[in-house]
Design a protein around this motif. Sequence first.
Motif, PDB file in Angstrom:
ATOM      1  N   UNK A   1       0.852  -1.200   0.000  1.00  0.00           N
ATOM      2  CA  UNK A   1       0.000   0.000   0.000  1.00  0.00           C
ATOM      3  C   UNK A   1       0.885   1.246   0.000  1.00  0.00           C
ATOM      4  N   UNK A   2       0.551   2.169  -0.895  1.00  0.00           N
ATOM      5  CA  UNK A   2       1.328   3.410  -0.963  1.00  0.00           C
ATOM      6  C   UNK A   2       0.411   4.610  -0.922  1.00  0.00           C
TER       7      UNK A   2
ATOM      8  N   UNK B   1       1.815  -4.374 -13.047  1.00  0.00           N
ATOM      9  CA  UNK B   1       2.077  -5.802 -12.794  1.00  0.00           C
ATOM     10  C   UNK B   1       2.749  -5.962 -11.433  1.00  0.00           C
ATOM     11  N   UNK B   2       2.336  -7.001 -10.717  1.00  0.00           N
ATOM     12  CA  UNK B   2       3.027  -7.269  -9.456  1.00  0.00           C
ATOM     13  C   UNK B   2       4.440  -7.692  -9.821  1.00  0.00           C
TER      14      UNK B   2
ATOM     15  N   UNK C   1      -5.588   2.756 -13.056  1.00  0.00           N
ATOM     16  CA  UNK C   1      -6.049   1.818 -12.039  1.00  0.00           C
ATOM     17  C   UNK C   1      -7.054   0.852 -12.662  1.00  0.00           C
ATOM     18  N   UNK C   2      -7.170  -0.332 -12.053  1.00  0.00           N
ATOM     19  CA  UNK C   2      -8.142  -1.271 -12.613  1.00  0.00           C
ATOM     20  C   UNK C   2      -9.382  -1.397 -11.742  1.00  0.00           C
ATOM     21  N   UNK C   3      -9.441  -0.723 -10.617  1.00  0.00           N
ATOM     22  CA  UNK C   3     -10.657  -0.763  -9.806  1.00  0.00           C
ATOM     23  C   UNK C   3     -10.402  -0.188  -8.430  1.00  0.00           C
TER      24      UNK C   3
ATOM     25  N   UNK D   1      -0.806  -3.969  -5.843  1.00  0.00           N
ATOM     26  CA  UNK D   1      -0.313  -2.649  -5.487  1.00  0.00           C
ATOM     27  C   UNK D   1      -1.522  -1.743  -5.267  1.00  0.00           C
ATOM     28  N   UNK D   2      -1.642  -1.221  -4.045  1.00  0.00           N
ATOM     29  CA  UNK D   2      -2.812  -0.411  -3.704  1.00  0.00           C
ATOM     30  C   UNK D   2      -2.383   1.012  -3.383  1.00  0.00           C
ATOM     31  N   UNK D   3      -3.216   1.968  -3.812  1.00  0.00           N
ATOM     32  CA  UNK D   3      -2.908   3.375  -3.535  1.00  0.00           C
ATOM     33  C   UNK D   3      -4.014   3.943  -2.661  1.00  0.00           C
TER      34      UNK D   3
END
Length: 430
Positions: free
Chosen positions: A327-328, A373-374, A388-390, A418-420
Amino acid sequence: DAPASGKVCTRFDLEKETELRFEVEAGDAAEQVELELLTGMAEVFGSELNRNKKYTFGPGSKIAVFTWQGCCVNLYGKPEVAYVSKDTPMLLYLNTHAALEQMRKQAERENERGPRVMVVGPTDVGKSTVCRMLLNYAVRVGRRPTLVELDVGQSGVSVPGTMSALCIERPADVEEGFSVQAPLVYHFGSTSPGTNIKLYNKLTSCLAEVFSQRCEVNRKASVGGCIINTCGWVKGSGYQALVHCASTFQVDVVLVLDHERLYNELKRDLPHFVRVVLLPKSGGVVERSKECRRDSRDEKIREYFYGFRGVSYYPFSFEVRFSDVRIYKIGAPSIPDSCLPLGMSQDDTQLKLVPVTPGRDLTYHVLSVSSIEDGDDGARKGIVESPVCGFIVVTFVDTQTQVMKVLSPAPRPLPRHTLLIMDIRFMDMK
Ligand code: ATP
């Protein structure tokens, strides 16, 4: 005249070039209002009405039914206000569309690109509505314009705190607006551009670049051009952001709604070949209070998870282990220039990715799921500029077991890890 629904019915005979304006009371208990076109032709913000079809408008709706030739409509239910106005700027808006259409025709003939239009003005002047009308008129004559949504407070395309672009392929639905399929969405993270103006400008440039790339490979998109909706912040850095947007998108036309000073400033500061046009706002545009804006932001997030009107979605709730995600937050708190490490500027801090250690304070925050991509840490560089994809919302954090519970539109597992974090919160009251 009482219809089957038992609602009161009021009939309005509209002369040509007039509009019926009505507002539906806000609040959960408020009664919906239905609209039916009986004779003639009419449109709502550029979308044509079908005759003898009932359109339903929920609490808080503010609607104008405009007719070019004259018509007769019924309203069922009790709107908070309903009146007919003869004084509308619609002819000017239509003329604006006609001028843009001329530019598209010329672009077609000369193998050039179509008009890129930026709509600006303070809050509550009807920017989004003018964008919707111009897009509707364009798509009705067979064009494929792109809507660029830079209003991070009240996005018409995605949840608040995002910046996006959407190809318009059909007129907006009278009740629901444009069909939002496959938009390109970037994470901004807050409802005001001022929270991180560097990021705001950076993402504006990202959108401009992707749009230009699309224009290179898609002739219809190129000729259709774009209509850019902007934020109502028109002073200081907000103004600079408009100038930046004009330059990065290489806009040809700027429509300034109801703000003479802004008009003069843009005329002064933009290159001479940019046409800056001052347009009046419609007297029908309703001012919205802070609460009203907050409610409509909340509603937008609710719609994302639960659907809208006829379409219900059933979101999922599941646990995510802290160790499975990264998370960033974008942007470190600003520090005085004198305290910055050697060779580093404030720009770097505003675009910096700051790892977030999950804790209770994460609860209710909206998180964007980055499409990146992770992978190893080398991939971190591209996160800010990746769409973002969702979105998910954190509903519970358990620091003991190092797990958080999330609300998600799709079942487990998350498509990416990867979450923002947004500074926007959503409390799920359903
Ligand atoms: P923001 O400050 O959020 O950027 P805006 O300038 O984009 O606002 P709009 O969202 O276009 O303003 O309009 C504000 C409200 O006024 C909307 O609910 C819209 O439906 C309503 N509205 C716009 N034009 C009319 C009209 N002619 N008659 C009645 N209502 C209208």
